[in-house]
Design a protein around this motif. Structure first.
Motif, short mmCIF file in Angstrom:
data_model
loop_
_atom_site.label_atom_id
_atom_site.label_comp_id
_atom_site.label_asym_id
_atom_site.label_seq_id
_atom_site.Cartn_x
_atom_site.Cartn_y
_atom_site.Cartn_z
N LYS A 13 8.26 2.19 -7.27
CA LYS A 13 6.85 2.25 -6.91
C LYS A 13 6.04 1.27 -7.76
O LYS A 13 6.50 0.83 -8.82
CB LYS A 13 6.31 3.68 -7.11
N MET A 66 4.96 8.33 -14.32
CA MET A 66 5.15 8.01 -12.89
C MET A 66 6.14 6.86 -12.71
O MET A 66 7.04 6.91 -11.88
CB MET A 66 3.81 7.60 -12.26
N ARG A 68 0.81 -1.22 0.00
CA ARG A 68 0.00 0.00 0.00
C ARG A 68 0.85 1.28 0.00
O ARG A 68 0.53 2.24 -0.69
CB ARG A 68 -0.93 0.01 1.23
N GLU A 69 1.94 1.26 0.73
CA GLU A 69 2.77 2.47 0.85
C GLU A 69 3.65 2.70 -0.37
O GLU A 69 4.33 3.72 -0.46
CB GLU A 69 3.63 2.39 2.12
N ARG A 70 3.65 1.74 -1.29
CA ARG A 70 4.47 1.88 -2.52
C ARG A 70 3.59 2.10 -3.75
O ARG A 70 4.11 2.23 -4.85
CB ARG A 70 5.30 0.62 -2.74
N VAL A 71 2.27 2.08 -3.56
CA VAL A 71 1.38 2.17 -4.72
C VAL A 71 1.15 3.62 -5.13
O VAL A 71 0.92 4.49 -4.29
CB VAL A 71 0.02 1.49 -4.39
N LEU A 72 1.22 3.87 -6.45
CA LEU A 72 0.78 5.13 -7.04
C LEU A 72 -0.26 4.76 -8.10
O LEU A 72 0.04 3.97 -8.99
CB LEU A 72 1.94 5.88 -7.69
N TYR A 123 -9.99 8.44 -6.11
CA TYR A 123 -9.02 8.92 -5.11
C TYR A 123 -9.68 9.21 -3.76
O TYR A 123 -9.00 9.28 -2.75
CB TYR A 123 -8.23 10.15 -5.61
N ASP A 124 -11.00 9.36 -3.75
CA ASP A 124 -11.69 9.55 -2.48
C ASP A 124 -11.94 8.21 -1.76
O ASP A 124 -12.32 8.20 -0.60
CB ASP A 124 -13.03 10.24 -2.69
N ASN A 183 -7.00 4.36 -0.14
CA ASN A 183 -6.13 4.84 0.93
C ASN A 183 -4.65 4.75 0.51
O ASN A 183 -3.82 4.19 1.20
CB ASN A 183 -6.40 4.00 2.20
N PHE A 184 -4.38 5.29 -0.69
CA PHE A 184 -2.99 5.40 -1.16
C PHE A 184 -2.95 6.57 -2.13
O PHE A 184 -3.98 7.16 -2.42
CB PHE A 184 -2.49 4.09 -1.79
N ASP A 185 -1.77 6.90 -2.63
CA ASP A 185 -1.60 8.09 -3.47
C ASP A 185 -2.21 7.87 -4.86
O ASP A 185 -1.95 6.84 -5.50
CB ASP A 185 -0.12 8.44 -3.61
N VAL A 186 -2.99 8.85 -5.30
CA VAL A 186 -3.71 8.73 -6.58
C VAL A 186 -3.65 10.08 -7.31
O VAL A 186 -3.78 11.13 -6.69
CB VAL A 186 -5.20 8.37 -6.36
N THR A 187 -3.51 10.02 -8.62
CA THR A 187 -3.68 11.23 -9.41
C THR A 187 -4.79 11.01 -10.42
O THR A 187 -5.07 9.87 -10.81
CB THR A 187 -2.38 11.64 -10.14
N GLU A 188 -5.40 12.11 -10.85
CA GLU A 188 -6.31 12.02 -11.98
C GLU A 188 -5.48 12.07 -13.27
O GLU A 188 -4.29 12.33 -13.25
CB GLU A 188 -7.31 13.18 -11.96
#
Lengths: 77, 250, 354
Positions: B84, B77, B39-43, B55-56, B59-64
């Protein structure tokens, strides 16, 4: 003993869980939820056999199955 | 506790319609992320479409990304952050229509990304228009008399098409309408991430999903349509697996 | 060194982590140079499948806090407008160079300045601005790469280097060293407090330009506008030549500023007091300088390789205090000093009696 627990606030009333329950425990509640729908309820939560079929098909993570014979605390990983 | 929702999934209600396949797809991806401990390595890259608000929920980093461009964003990325784990989550309009160029070229370059492709045979967010994946005869708001091949072309078989590309290491099509199919889908999602972790190549999992509101049927009828109408056109299975053998969770 | 190579090397020396691009004339020297040099530096080079993809790859690198760059020429920059709007909406740093060619449509591959409006007025959808920098020499192609990354990270906003095929292709001596001016300060390239780095030991982060809640997009736009106002108050850069006693002010940028610089000397040799305003930043524009000085000139002549675009910003700044006229060529023709000298004399209404 496993016990099925339904989060009435998250259930959207799709009823996909009804037919996958081998014990046919899940049915439509007679009481409207805050969403304005009749959510799922368990006719006899303690008759649950813990097969998790309902959990698998629920699109809204509205169903969890608890097991009081399991000592493990319900902590998140 | 027999079942606990994954930590990678935010404990919030989604905006998806009742019976929508996106909720199951989100949960499976998050379960796999928890099980792999990544989870802490996911983009992640969220699409334009019904899942635009993913992204809402994660519970990890997400971009549109702009509509269809998720594989290009993911390329940027991943190339800059090879440590990652990068995935895109795309619908059929996003991936198969406006983003056809991006998905084909990212796959052909063998980008080390995982793609989760939700095929529900229509544009859900904009109100049920025809998609490249719409079935022949299927009525949508822009094929009101039903899709006709001579006029609107045929249902696009994305996984079969991408399987031809040498950059693709894993390609599978699964469905989300029964417990058995959902378990198979989770195994494929797991393999798609492992393929990336092994740096074997590009991985795609197409997920046949119900869209009761877009199709104008009940959720129960919608999952029957997945079985009766979609699977005959979109056969299920692993089409390509070039990664080294991995042990799948039982 | 050629201008395009100078820009590429400048970007590398300025710390560019990743370059993504698609071939188009007259800027192919940049991706070709980057394809060789970026791997040497252990950095990222990807030839994209389109300009749509190139700018999205830039966005993918930018969300992770990397110094990312793409370059193209006019038709390709049109395709990039989609991604540029997203970069602005998401407040992400990026450097984009447009080696402008003639338009509209496929146009030709000759030098032009006809993408001014597209660059300074937004170009894509929504209310936003790019920083737009206009180099006029090979040395500035190199130097402005540093400045562009400064501005991109100081304001977390895309920066466009607006140049043309002539500056891109021409050869001039180049000094390779970190420039001290023009730059923007203070700048931090440490992106750990905002970039997507993996949600380890902190809540997850996201980048988005979608704001559906009541009033949320309005507040987001207000925040962006406040940023643009701050930038406009701080980052305007321009050069003036012999403006103190000038009757005639020439206004030009990039390659045309060089022609105008020479024309100022020729006019002064004939006894005509000419001066030059050369904006280095086309956005933000030196509006305040023009507003403050317009009344001193008898005439302001704006010279562009277009059908007249920057002239509108000059007119807005001058507010009719002084007559403003335009001279330019579009489609490949270059305005010469001789031609411009004659035009300037005619516009001033001077009857020469030689």
């Amino acid at each position: 003993m496993p016990q099925v627990v339904i989060d009435r606030s998250r259930c959207k009333g799709c009823e996909l869980c009804f037919k996958v329950c081998p014990k046919k425990l899940l049915r439509r509640s007679s009481q409207l939820s805050a969403r304005g729908i009749y959510p799922c309820e368990a006719s006899d939560p303690t008759a649950c056999i813990g097969c998790l079929q309902c959990v698998l098909v629920c699109p809204d993570v509205a169903i969890t199955v608890e097991d009081d014979t399991d000592d493990e605390q319900p902590t998140r990983k | 506790m027999k079942y606990q929702p994954p930590h990678a999934l935010q404990p919030v209600s989604t905006h998806y319609c009742a019976g929508c396949g996106h909720g199951v797809a989100h949960r499976l991806i998050c379960e796999v992320i928890d099980e792999l401990g990544i989870r802490e390595r996911v983009l992640a890259v969220a699409p334009v479409g019904c899942a635009v608000l993913a992204y809402d929920y994660w519970n990890f980093d997400v971009t549109e990304a702009a509509h269809g461009r998720a594989p290009a964003v993911a390329t940027g990325m991943k190339r800059c952050n090879p440590d990652k784990l990068v995935f895109t989550y795309q619908g059929d309009g996003d991936l198969a229509a406006i983003g056809a160029g991006e998905i084909v070229n990212a796959a052909n370059r063998g980008e080390l990304i995982s793609v989760f492709f939700i095929n529900n045979a229509n544009y859900g967010m904009t109100g049920g228009q025809m998609a490249p994946t719409t079935l022949l005869g299927q009525k949508t708001t822009t094929s009101p008399a039903g899709r006709v091949a001579r006029r609107e072309g045929w249902p696009m078989k994305v996984v079969e098409m991408l399987t031809q590309l040498d950059g693709v290491a894993f390609a599978a099509r699964c469905a989300l309408h029964t417990p058995k199919h959902i378990r198979d889908a989770k195994r494929a999602i797991h393999t798609a991430f492992v393929t990336q972790m092994q740096e074997a190549g590009f991985a795609i999992v197409e997920l046949l999903a119900a869209c009761p509101v877009g199709w104008g049927v009940t959720p129960i009828q919608a999952i029957e349509l997945v079985e009766q109408q979609m699977i005959p056109v979109y056969p299920l299975g692993v089409f390509k697996q070039a990664s080294s053998p991995v042990s799948l969770p039982s | 060194m050629a201008g395009n190579h100078a820009l590429a090397e400048g970007a590398i020396q300025a710390g560019c982590d990743a370059y993504f691009g698609y071939p188009i004339t007259p800027q192919n020297e940049i991706p070709e140079y980057m394809a060789a040099r970026m791997p040497e530096e252990g950095r990222v080079f990807v030839q994209s499948e389109s300009e749509l993809a190139a700018i999205s790859m830039v966005m993918g690198a930018a969300v992770t806090g990397k110094r990312a760059m793409t370059t193209s020429s006019s038709p390709g920059i049109s395709l990039m407008q989609e991604g540029i709007s997203y970069l602005c909406g998401c407040e992400l740093p990026a450097v984009i160079a447009n080696v402008v060619r003639g338009g509209p449509g496929l146009g030709n591959i000759a030098a032009a300045q006809s993408d001014y409006f597209q660059a300074v007025k937004g170009g894509g959808h929504g209310d936003y601005h790019l920083f737009v920098l206009a180099p006029a020499s090979v040395q500035e192609m190199f130097d402005f790469a540093f400045w562009a990354f400064d501005l991109a990270f100081k304001y977390r906003n895309p920066v466009m280097i607006l140049t043309d095929g002539l500056i891109g292709q021409m050869m001039e001596p180049l000094t390779i060293r970190e420039p001290s001016w023009p730059r923007a300060t203070p700048v931090s390239f440490d992106a750990r407090d905002w970039a997507l780095t993996g949600a380890a030991g902190r809540p997850p982060r996201s980048f988005k330009s979608l704001f559906l809640g009541d009033g949320v997009l309005e507040a987001h736009n207000a925040k962006l506008q406040a940023k643009y106002a701050r930038a406009a108050a701080t980052e305007v850069r321009y050069e003036t030549v012999a403006t103190e006693d000038a009757q005639l002010l020439l206004v030009a940028y990039g390659i045309m500023a060089r022609v105008c610089r020479e024309t100022v000397d020729r006019l002064r040799a004939r006894g005509i007091k000419a001066g030059l305003l050369r904006p280095l930043t086309l956005w933000p524009f030196p509006t305040a300088w023009l507003a403050a000085h317009a009344a001193q000139f008898a005439h302001i002549l704006v010279v562009e390789l277009s059908c007249g675009q920057m002239v509108e910003d000059v007119q807005l700044a001058v507010q009719a205090r002084t007559p403003v006229s335009f001279y330019g060529r579009a489609g490949g023709g270059i305005v010469t000093c001789q031609e411009l000298t004659a035009v300037a004399i005619e516009r001033l209404g001077i009857k020469e009696t030689s």
